[in-house]
Write a protein that holds these residues in place. Sequence first.
Motif, PDB file in Angstrom:
ATOM      1  N   ASP A  17      -5.730   8.813  -5.046  1.00  0.00           N
ATOM      2  CA  ASP A  17      -6.976   8.632  -4.300  1.00  0.00           C
ATOM      3  C   ASP A  17      -7.032   7.201  -3.826  1.00  0.00           C
ATOM      4  O   ASP A  17      -7.759   6.383  -4.366  1.00  0.00           O
ATOM      5  N   PHE A  18      -6.251   6.869  -2.825  1.00  0.00           N
ATOM      6  CA  PHE A  18      -6.024   5.480  -2.484  1.00  0.00           C
ATOM      7  C   PHE A  18      -7.273   4.721  -2.127  1.00  0.00           C
ATOM      8  O   PHE A  18      -7.412   3.565  -2.472  1.00  0.00           O
ATOM      9  N   GLY A  19      -8.220   5.331  -1.492  1.00  0.00           N
ATOM     10  CA  GLY A  19      -9.403   4.614  -1.034  1.00  0.00           C
ATOM     11  C   GLY A  19     -10.225   4.008  -2.140  1.00  0.00           C
ATOM     12  O   GLY A  19     -10.929   3.031  -1.936  1.00  0.00           O
ATOM     13  N   GLY A  20     -10.161   4.516  -3.359  1.00  0.00           N
ATOM     14  CA  GLY A  20     -11.023   4.071  -4.435  1.00  0.00           C
ATOM     15  C   GLY A  20     -10.798   2.652  -4.883  1.00  0.00           C
ATOM     16  O   GLY A  20     -11.735   1.945  -5.197  1.00  0.00           O
ATOM     17  N   SER A  80      -3.636   6.488 -10.245  1.00  0.00           N
ATOM     18  CA  SER A  80      -4.951   6.821  -9.701  1.00  0.00           C
ATOM     19  C   SER A  80      -5.103   6.297  -8.285  1.00  0.00           C
ATOM     20  O   SER A  80      -5.717   6.935  -7.445  1.00  0.00           O
ATOM     21  N   VAL A  81      -4.519   5.148  -7.998  1.00  0.00           N
ATOM     22  CA  VAL A  81      -4.548   4.622  -6.638  1.00  0.00           C
ATOM     23  C   VAL A  81      -3.727   5.518  -5.721  1.00  0.00           C
ATOM     24  O   VAL A  81      -4.130   5.837  -4.618  1.00  0.00           O
ATOM     25  N   GLY A  82      -2.575   5.970  -6.205  1.00  0.00           N
ATOM     26  CA  GLY A  82      -1.715   6.828  -5.396  1.00  0.00           C
ATOM     27  C   GLY A  82      -2.354   8.161  -5.073  1.00  0.00           C
ATOM     28  O   GLY A  82      -2.179   8.702  -3.988  1.00  0.00           O
ATOM     29  N   LEU A 124      -5.379  -7.307  -4.193  1.00  0.00           N
ATOM     30  CA  LEU A 124      -5.517  -6.383  -3.069  1.00  0.00           C
ATOM     31  C   LEU A 124      -6.033  -5.008  -3.471  1.00  0.00           C
ATOM     32  O   LEU A 124      -6.773  -4.381  -2.718  1.00  0.00           O
ATOM     33  N   HIS A 125      -5.614  -4.518  -4.651  1.00  0.00           N
ATOM     34  CA  HIS A 125      -5.849  -3.105  -4.956  1.00  0.00           C
ATOM     35  C   HIS A 125      -6.476  -2.804  -6.311  1.00  0.00           C
ATOM     36  O   HIS A 125      -6.816  -1.659  -6.580  1.00  0.00           O
ATOM     37  N   PHE A 126      -6.602  -3.800  -7.177  1.00  0.00           N
ATOM     38  CA  PHE A 126      -7.128  -3.541  -8.518  1.00  0.00           C
ATOM     39  C   PHE A 126      -8.216  -4.537  -8.891  1.00  0.00           C
ATOM     40  O   PHE A 126      -8.323  -4.950 -10.044  1.00  0.00           O
ATOM     41  N   TYR A 127      -9.012  -4.942  -7.894  1.00  0.00           N
ATOM     42  CA  TYR A 127     -10.154  -5.824  -8.120  1.00  0.00           C
ATOM     43  C   TYR A 127      -9.791  -7.071  -8.922  1.00  0.00           C
ATOM     44  O   TYR A 127     -10.525  -7.497  -9.801  1.00  0.00           O
ATOM     45  N   GLY A 128      -8.632  -7.644  -8.614  1.00  0.00           N
ATOM     46  CA  GLY A 128      -8.199  -8.883  -9.240  1.00  0.00           C
ATOM     47  C   GLY A 128      -7.451  -8.723 -10.551  1.00  0.00           C
ATOM     48  O   GLY A 128      -7.013  -9.703 -11.136  1.00  0.00           O
ATOM     49  N   ASN A 129      -7.269  -7.498 -11.013  1.00  0.00           N
ATOM     50  CA  ASN A 129      -6.592  -7.249 -12.286  1.00  0.00           C
ATOM     51  C   ASN A 129      -5.080  -7.222 -12.087  1.00  0.00           C
ATOM     52  O   ASN A 129      -4.526  -6.241 -11.610  1.00  0.00           O
ATOM     53  N   ALA A 130      -4.402  -8.294 -12.502  1.00  0.00           N
ATOM     54  CA  ALA A 130      -2.937  -8.363 -12.395  1.00  0.00           C
ATOM     55  C   ALA A 130      -2.262  -7.597 -13.524  1.00  0.00           C
ATOM     56  O   ALA A 130      -1.053  -7.415 -13.509  1.00  0.00           O
ATOM     57  N   ASN A 131      -3.032  -7.159 -14.500  1.00  0.00           N
ATOM     58  CA  ASN A 131      -2.490  -6.411 -15.636  1.00  0.00           C
ATOM     59  C   ASN A 131      -2.679  -4.905 -15.465  1.00  0.00           C
ATOM     60  O   ASN A 131      -2.832  -4.183 -16.449  1.00  0.00           O
ATOM     61  N   PHE A 132      -2.667  -4.451 -14.215  1.00  0.00           N
ATOM     62  CA  PHE A 132      -2.829  -3.023 -13.955  1.00  0.00           C
ATOM     63  C   PHE A 132      -1.684  -2.245 -14.612  1.00  0.00           C
ATOM     64  O   PHE A 132      -0.596  -2.771 -14.812  1.00  0.00           O
ATOM     65  N   LYS A 150       0.836  -1.211   0.000  1.00  0.00           N
ATOM     66  CA  LYS A 150       0.000   0.000   0.000  1.00  0.00           C
ATOM     67  C   LYS A 150       0.867   1.257   0.000  1.00  0.00           C
ATOM     68  O   LYS A 150       0.612   2.201  -0.755  1.00  0.00           O
ATOM     69  N   SER A 151       1.913   1.262   0.796  1.00  0.00           N
ATOM     70  CA  SER A 151       2.789   2.437   0.839  1.00  0.00           C
ATOM     71  C   SER A 151       3.550   2.602  -0.470  1.00  0.00           C
ATOM     72  O   SER A 151       3.790   3.725  -0.921  1.00  0.00           O
ATOM     73  N   TYR A 152       3.928   1.490  -1.115  1.00  0.00           N
ATOM     74  CA  TYR A 152       4.587   1.584  -2.427  1.00  0.00           C
ATOM     75  C   TYR A 152       3.642   2.217  -3.442  1.00  0.00           C
ATOM     76  O   TYR A 152       4.041   3.088  -4.216  1.00  0.00           O
ATOM     77  N   LEU A 153       2.387   1.787  -3.434  1.00  0.00           N
ATOM     78  CA  LEU A 153       1.410   2.317  -4.377  1.00  0.00           C
ATOM     79  C   LEU A 153       1.124   3.802  -4.121  1.00  0.00           C
ATOM     80  O   LEU A 153       0.947   4.567  -5.061  1.00  0.00           O
ATOM     81  N   ARG A 154       1.081   4.175  -2.866  1.00  0.00           N
ATOM     82  CA  ARG A 154       0.761   5.558  -2.507  1.00  0.00           C
ATOM     83  C   ARG A 154       1.933   6.507  -2.712  1.00  0.00           C
ATOM     84  O   ARG A 154       1.740   7.633  -3.151  1.00  0.00           O
TER      85      ARG A 154
END
Length: 122
Positions: A108-111, A104-106, A89-97, A14-18
Amino acid sequence: MQFIRRIQRNRAIKSYLRKLPKLLAKDYGKSKRYRPKQVRATIERSGLSIIYTCYAISIFCSKKDFDAYHHEIGEMCDYGAMRGEVGNLHFYGNANFSSNDVASVGSDFGGGSHGIDGGGTD
């Protein structure tokens, strides 16, 4: 004990993404992909957890660079499995993010986050 490690790993991811998108752009300019050594150096400089650096490398580097880096350091890590975990964990199962998804996660992380990460903030 495994539960605690999972929470720590998820918090590190999570911290890496943010934090890493802005830190990497500051250090190396904005890019869709970075080199593994750039990601590691930015993590070390910024004081983020170095224990789960492989996950950050799977997020911000190409599979080719990921594999070459791990071959060079003699470590066995699975790019697809790690991206799968991050995707779950963070892209609704999409490993091809993409880098756009990460940005966008960084911002607005909550989304996009819906994984169990023990709650709280970093």
